[in-house]
Design a protein around this motif. Sequence first.
Motif, PDB file in Angstrom:
ATOM      1  N   SER A 119      -2.773  13.956 -38.604  1.00 16.79           N
ATOM      2  CA  SER A 119      -3.651  15.127 -38.660  1.00 16.79           C
ATOM      3  C   SER A 119      -4.872  14.859 -37.799  1.00 16.79           C
ATOM      4  CB  SER A 119      -4.114  15.388 -40.091  1.00 16.79           C
ATOM      5  OG  SER A 119      -3.038  15.743 -40.910  1.00 16.79           O
ATOM      6  N   VAL A 123       2.380  15.767 -47.031  1.00 17.09           N
ATOM      7  CA  VAL A 123       1.175  15.254 -46.389  1.00 17.09           C
ATOM      8  C   VAL A 123       0.745  14.033 -47.182  1.00 17.09           C
ATOM      9  CG1 VAL A 123      -1.209  15.731 -45.732  1.00 17.09           C
ATOM     10  CG2 VAL A 123       0.518  17.538 -45.555  1.00 17.09           C
ATOM     11  N   THR A 155     -10.279  13.902 -39.210  1.00 18.97           N
ATOM     12  CA  THR A 155      -9.652  12.757 -39.856  1.00 18.97           C
ATOM     13  C   THR A 155      -9.940  11.449 -39.160  1.00 18.97           C
ATOM     14  OG1 THR A 155      -7.606  13.115 -38.631  1.00 18.97           O
ATOM     15  CG2 THR A 155      -7.769  14.125 -40.822  1.00 18.97           C
ATOM     16  N   ASP A 197      -1.843  10.421 -47.272  1.00 19.16           N
ATOM     17  CA  ASP A 197      -3.073   9.786 -46.800  1.00 19.16           C
ATOM     18  C   ASP A 197      -2.859   8.283 -46.937  1.00 19.16           C
ATOM     19  OD1 ASP A 197      -5.613   9.118 -46.020  1.00 19.16           O
ATOM     20  OD2 ASP A 197      -6.622  10.443 -47.447  1.00 19.16           O
ATOM     21  N   GLN A 218       7.488  19.761 -45.861  1.00 19.10           N
ATOM     22  CA  GLN A 218       6.670  18.650 -45.419  1.00 19.10           C
ATOM     23  C   GLN A 218       5.966  18.008 -46.604  1.00 19.10           C
ATOM     24  OE1 GLN A 218       3.673  20.075 -42.733  1.00 19.10           O
ATOM     25  NE2 GLN A 218       2.298  20.678 -44.355  1.00 19.10           N
ATOM     26  N   THR A 244      -7.533  17.314 -38.098  1.00 22.75           N
ATOM     27  CA  THR A 244      -8.513  17.828 -39.052  1.00 22.75           C
ATOM     28  C   THR A 244      -7.761  18.440 -40.219  1.00 22.75           C
ATOM     29  OG1 THR A 244      -8.579  19.992 -37.994  1.00 22.75           O
ATOM     30  CG2 THR A 244     -10.251  18.424 -37.299  1.00 22.75           C
ATOM     31  N   TYR A 245      -8.460  18.660 -41.297  1.00 23.26           N
ATOM     32  CA  TYR A 245      -7.912  19.397 -42.414  1.00 23.26           C
ATOM     33  C   TYR A 245      -9.048  20.208 -43.021  1.00 23.26           C
ATOM     34  CZ  TYR A 245      -9.770  15.669 -45.429  1.00 23.26           C
ATOM     35  OH  TYR A 245     -10.577  14.763 -46.060  1.00 23.26           O
ATOM     36  N   ARG A 271       3.521  13.095 -37.953  1.00 22.86           N
ATOM     37  CA  ARG A 271       2.455  13.493 -37.037  1.00 22.86           C
ATOM     38  C   ARG A 271       1.099  13.310 -37.706  1.00 22.86           C
ATOM     39  NH1 ARG A 271       2.722  19.216 -34.064  1.00 22.86           N
ATOM     40  NH2 ARG A 271       4.798  18.371 -33.723  1.00 22.86           N
ATOM     41  N   ARG A 291      -4.537  10.849 -42.501  1.00 22.01           N
ATOM     42  CA  ARG A 291      -3.531  11.793 -42.986  1.00 22.01           C
ATOM     43  C   ARG A 291      -2.405  11.956 -41.976  1.00 22.01           C
ATOM     44  NH1 ARG A 291      -5.425  16.441 -46.703  1.00 22.01           N
ATOM     45  NH2 ARG A 291      -7.099  15.439 -47.805  1.00 22.01           N
ATOM     46  N   TYR A 292      -1.202  12.002 -42.500  1.00 27.14           N
ATOM     47  CA  TYR A 292      -0.005  12.243 -41.698  1.00 27.14           C
ATOM     48  C   TYR A 292       0.841  13.298 -42.387  1.00 27.14           C
ATOM     49  CZ  TYR A 292      -0.952   7.911 -39.160  1.00 27.14           C
ATOM     50  OH  TYR A 292      -1.531   6.927 -38.393  1.00 27.14           O
ATOM     51  N   ALA A 293       1.453  14.162 -41.589  1.00 25.18           N
ATOM     52  CA  ALA A 293       2.453  15.090 -42.105  1.00 25.18           C
ATOM     53  C   ALA A 293       3.821  14.479 -41.852  1.00 25.18           C
ATOM     54  CB  ALA A 293       2.347  16.441 -41.414  1.00 25.18           C
ATOM     55  N   TRP A 335     -13.977  22.367 -42.377  1.00 26.96           N
ATOM     56  CA  TRP A 335     -13.107  21.576 -41.505  1.00 26.96           C
ATOM     57  C   TRP A 335     -13.575  20.129 -41.540  1.00 26.96           C
ATOM     58  CZ3 TRP A 335      -8.756  23.268 -39.223  1.00 26.96           C
ATOM     59  CH2 TRP A 335      -8.556  24.649 -39.197  1.00 26.96           C
TER      60      TRP A 335
END
Length: 124
Positions: A111, A82, A123, A84, A80, A113-114, A109, A2-4, A120
């Motif tokens: 991730s 998000v 990633t 995957d 933003q 964790t999510y 950026r 995952r990236y934001a 929790w």
Amino acid sequence: MRYAIMLHYPERSGDELGDALAEGQSAFQAYARDLDQAGVLVSGEVWQPSSATTTLTAADGTLRVQDGPFADTHDQLGGQFVVDVPDLDAALAWAEKAPSVWWGPVEVRPSATYVQSGTWVPTA
């Protein structure tokens, strides 16, 4: 992974943007649709103006609540997406397609964790 994809750009009112407002909204709708159709979109949010922000700080042990954003900058974090995707290169390929890359920085950026269903999830 995952990236934001965080979108920074100068805030302008609808009056200041004029016809560009509808064009920008259309461009972001197309971008979100492309992310979704590619199966990489986790979420996307466009935020209210930074003037609607309330910032909390307690670095010195005293809680302070401040109206407005903490940073006093020309560009504000406006939203933003998000995603995957398999790796940073794929995240960067999507980030360079964000309409706001032409108006301000687009930060990518990973991730760490999510939270999913209250749990929790790491990633990596």
